[in-house]
Write a protein that holds these residues in place. Sequence first.
Motif: not given
Length: 225
Positions: A204-225
């Motif tokens: 569950v922790r890893d699922n929440w930490l997989s939400l990625r973002f940059t200074a400009a906002g969310p990183d919407t690239r495909r994640s392999t997490a």
Amino acid sequence: MPVPPAHDVHKRSLLRDDVYASLRDAIVDGTLAPGERLRDAELGSWLGVSRTPIREALLRLERAGLVVARPGHSTTVAEFDPASTLSAQQVSAAMHELAARLAVPLLPDGALHTLADANRRFAAALAANDVEAAMAADDAFHGVFVAACGNPLVAEVLEQTTPVLRRVERLRFASLQARGSVAQHERIIELAGRADAEGTALAVRDNWLSLRFTAAGPDTRRSTA
């Protein structure tokens, strides 16, 4: 002591919550844009309520990091702030981890079915590009552990930290990155089904930490997490 003479206490409480939810959602979905000035009278006219619940909602939104208040000057919608978003993400992940660790030994009958159903709805919403339904299904999934954990402070802390993450979640759930969460949810269900509280909590922790973002906002690239 005699019953107090006040009337409609619960109705007023529900009204405050409804006003807060409406303003929060309007900020998250961009109806109220970052930097936009928020005026009590205009918001009250829009929602059909007095200034009192508007002011109460704005105070809650300020604590949640979604508005910025300058006393005697103005109240505006907060700009995206990666530092505060990261802080909220870390605390939210820790709270959901704790909820899962406490909840697994206490899960009621049917909880695994509820989790699986929520994940099916989540996957279907992502496939249909229905962001609102995806967010609701994701909330329902994680809410199973929060409701069963037996610690009411978890929900109270999450009420403070979750709103600032909504902007990031909304954009993530509109992208391909969110598809990885379906598999993560399946893994969480599997571990909970084994009564593995520690494994479930870490997943569950890893699922929440997989939400990625940059200074400009969310990183919407495909994640392999």
